[in-house]
Scaffold this active site. Structure first.
Site, short mmCIF file in Angstrom:
data_model
loop_
_atom_site.label_atom_id
_atom_site.label_comp_id
_atom_site.label_asym_id
_atom_site.label_seq_id
_atom_site.Cartn_x
_atom_site.Cartn_y
_atom_site.Cartn_z
N ASP A 23 0.84 -1.21 0.00
CA ASP A 23 0.00 0.00 0.00
C ASP A 23 0.87 1.26 0.00
O ASP A 23 1.96 1.27 0.56
CB ASP A 23 -0.92 -0.03 1.24
CG ASP A 23 -2.04 0.99 1.13
OD1 ASP A 23 -2.37 1.41 0.00
OD2 ASP A 23 -2.58 1.37 2.18
N HIS A 40 2.33 3.35 -9.17
CA HIS A 40 2.08 1.92 -9.42
C HIS A 40 3.25 1.29 -10.19
O HIS A 40 3.64 0.17 -9.95
CB HIS A 40 0.78 1.73 -10.20
CG HIS A 40 -0.45 2.08 -9.39
ND1 HIS A 40 -0.61 1.69 -8.09
CD2 HIS A 40 -1.57 2.79 -9.70
CE1 HIS A 40 -1.76 2.13 -7.62
NE2 HIS A 40 -2.36 2.81 -8.58
N SER A 68 -7.34 -5.52 -4.99
CA SER A 68 -8.42 -6.15 -4.23
C SER A 68 -9.74 -6.07 -5.00
O SER A 68 -9.87 -5.28 -5.95
CB SER A 68 -8.58 -5.45 -2.87
OG SER A 68 -9.14 -4.15 -3.05
N ASN A 71 -10.77 -2.63 -4.83
CA ASN A 71 -10.03 -1.71 -5.71
C ASN A 71 -10.68 -1.64 -7.09
O ASN A 71 -10.48 -0.67 -7.83
CB ASN A 71 -8.58 -2.16 -5.90
CG ASN A 71 -7.72 -2.02 -4.67
OD1 ASN A 71 -6.77 -2.78 -4.47
ND2 ASN A 71 -8.01 -1.07 -3.80
N ARG A 190 -4.44 -2.01 9.02
CA ARG A 190 -5.61 -2.88 8.80
C ARG A 190 -5.27 -3.91 7.74
O ARG A 190 -4.25 -3.80 7.05
CB ARG A 190 -6.82 -2.05 8.39
CG ARG A 190 -6.59 -1.14 7.19
CD ARG A 190 -7.85 -0.37 6.79
NE ARG A 190 -7.58 0.62 5.77
CZ ARG A 190 -7.50 1.94 5.99
NH1 ARG A 190 -7.68 2.44 7.20
NH2 ARG A 190 -7.25 2.77 4.99
N GLU A 203 2.01 -13.24 12.34
CA GLU A 203 2.52 -12.04 13.01
C GLU A 203 2.29 -10.86 12.07
O GLU A 203 2.52 -10.98 10.85
CB GLU A 203 4.03 -12.19 13.30
CG GLU A 203 4.36 -13.28 14.27
CD GLU A 203 3.77 -13.03 15.66
OE1 GLU A 203 3.76 -11.86 16.09
OE2 GLU A 203 3.32 -13.99 16.29
C1 IPE Z 1 -5.13 -2.65 0.07
O1 IPE Z 1 -4.89 -1.31 -0.15
C2 IPE Z 1 -5.17 -3.40 -1.23
C3 IPE Z 1 -3.88 -3.52 -1.91
C4 IPE Z 1 -2.72 -3.13 -1.46
C5 IPE Z 1 -3.93 -4.18 -3.18
P1 IPE Z 1 -6.09 -0.25 -0.25
O2 IPE Z 1 -5.45 1.07 -0.50
O3 IPE Z 1 -7.09 -0.71 -1.22
O4 IPE Z 1 -6.71 -0.33 1.21
P2 IPE Z 1 -7.70 0.65 1.97
O5 IPE Z 1 -8.78 1.02 1.01
O6 IPE Z 1 -6.92 1.86 2.39
O7 IPE Z 1 -8.18 -0.13 3.15
C1 IPE Z 2 -1.69 0.16 -3.32
O1 IPE Z 2 -1.43 1.52 -3.38
C2 IPE Z 2 -1.82 -0.46 -4.68
C3 IPE Z 2 -3.21 -0.75 -5.06
C4 IPE Z 2 -4.22 -0.76 -4.25
C5 IPE Z 2 -3.46 -1.06 -6.46
P1 IPE Z 2 -2.62 2.57 -3.40
O2 IPE Z 2 -3.01 2.80 -4.81
O3 IPE Z 2 -3.72 2.17 -2.48
O4 IPE Z 2 -1.88 3.85 -2.83
P2 IPE Z 2 -2.46 4.89 -1.78
O5 IPE Z 2 -2.94 4.13 -0.59
O6 IPE Z 2 -3.57 5.63 -2.46
O7 IPE Z 2 -1.29 5.76 -1.46
MG MG Z 3 -4.08 2.48 -0.48
#
Ligand code: IPE
Ligand code: IPE
Ligand code: MG
Length: 246
Positions: A23, A40, A68, A71, A190, A203
């Site tokens: 993330d 990305h 996810s 997502n 989370r 863990e």
């Molecule tokens: C979790 O990240 C999913 C991935 C890293 C693929 P998100 O950015 O989607 O999580 P939330 O929405 O902050 O919980």
């Molecule tokens: C995680 O990074 C990758 C995916 C969920 C595809 P994010 O795209 O959620 O990045 P932030 O959380 O917005 O910084």
């Molecule tokens: Mg994120």
């Protein structure tokens, strides 16, 4: 295969299976006044580096959370950018890492992805299907709740009585060891629907670093902390210190 040791960590204390919630790509890019797609791209490069490093230090399975089910509700242009990245770099990079003897498995519902991506990842899975003992799971269009529902539905279809073992074996990770360590980058604390069943005794390790800046040394630090944790699995310290744990 070359094996590096992490300072102060016995090889037997290295987790067999690590899950990584990658993330923070978007925030990392935003801070640099760059588009999310740039984050990305950097995240994909970092993922490859971390997979290689994890195998070098003796980890057998790595599950990376790439996209996810939730997502999939992101703006279509962000999703299109992610799919383009997968088309352009995924197969080639995965082949390179899997050549270390790791079998590739996609966790999740491939049918939620564009059909050509589905075909591409299936091909990559087939090409590595002869490898055993080491694995890379890429969670793509993955949600743990959906995975559990799919497994339970399959058990019902077969007319099977559910046990913990039978449900585990019907999950996308069936046959693999549960994750010992789950790392989440990006400051959030989370699980966001990642390996909820499999993580029962994992863990958890949270890093404030955004994923593109999570280095090999940061992974070593997480493994080092893991090696210092006491995993009791419900037992007492005294039980854990006897040889058979009884
Ligand atoms: C979790 O990240 C999913 C991935 C890293 C693929 P998100 O950015 O989607 O999580 P939330 O929405 O902050 O919980
Ligand atoms: C995680 O990074 C990758 C995916 C969920 C595809 P994010 O795209 O959620 O990045 P932030 O959380 O917005 O910084
Ligand atoms: Mg994120």
């Amino acid at each position: 295969m070359k094996k590096n040791t992490i300072n102060g960590v016995e090889p037997t204390s290295v987790p067999k299976h690590i899950g990584i919630i990658m993330d923070g790509n978007g925030r990392w890019a935003k801070k640099r006044l760059m588009p999310r797609s740039f984050g990305h791209r950097k995240g994909m490069e970092r993922m490859i580096g971390l997979l290689e490093h994890a195998f070098d230090v003796g980890v057998d399975y790595v599950t990376v959370y790439a996209l996810s089910t939730e997502n999939l509700k992101r703006p279509q242009d962000e999703l299109d950018g992610l799919y383009a990245l997968i088309r352009k770099h995924f197969l080639e990079n995965m082949k390179k890492v899997c050549a270390r003897g790791a079998r590739l498995k996609i966790l999740g519902e491939i049918s939620l992805l564009p059909p050509d991506i589905g075909a591409l990842v299936k091909k990559a899975e087939e090409e590595t299907s002869a490898y055993t003992g080491k694995g890379i799971n890429v969670a793509l269009g993955y949600g743990s709740r959906a995975e559990i529902v799919r497994a339970a539905t399959e058990a019902m279809k077969r007319g099977e009585t559910l046990t913990e073992e039978s449900l585990s074996s019907l999950l996308d990770t069936g046959g693999q060891p549960d994750p010992d360590l789950i790392i989440r980058t990006g400051k959030e604390v989370r699980l966001s629907n990642f390996l909820l069943w499999q993580a029962a005794y994992a863990e958890l390790y949270f890093s404030d670093k955004m994923f593109p800046e999570f280095s090999d040394a940061d992974l070593d630090k997480a493994i080092e902390e893991f090696s210092r944790r006491t995993r009791r699995f419900g037992k007492t310290d005294e039980q854990c210190s006897t040889a058979d744990g009884e």
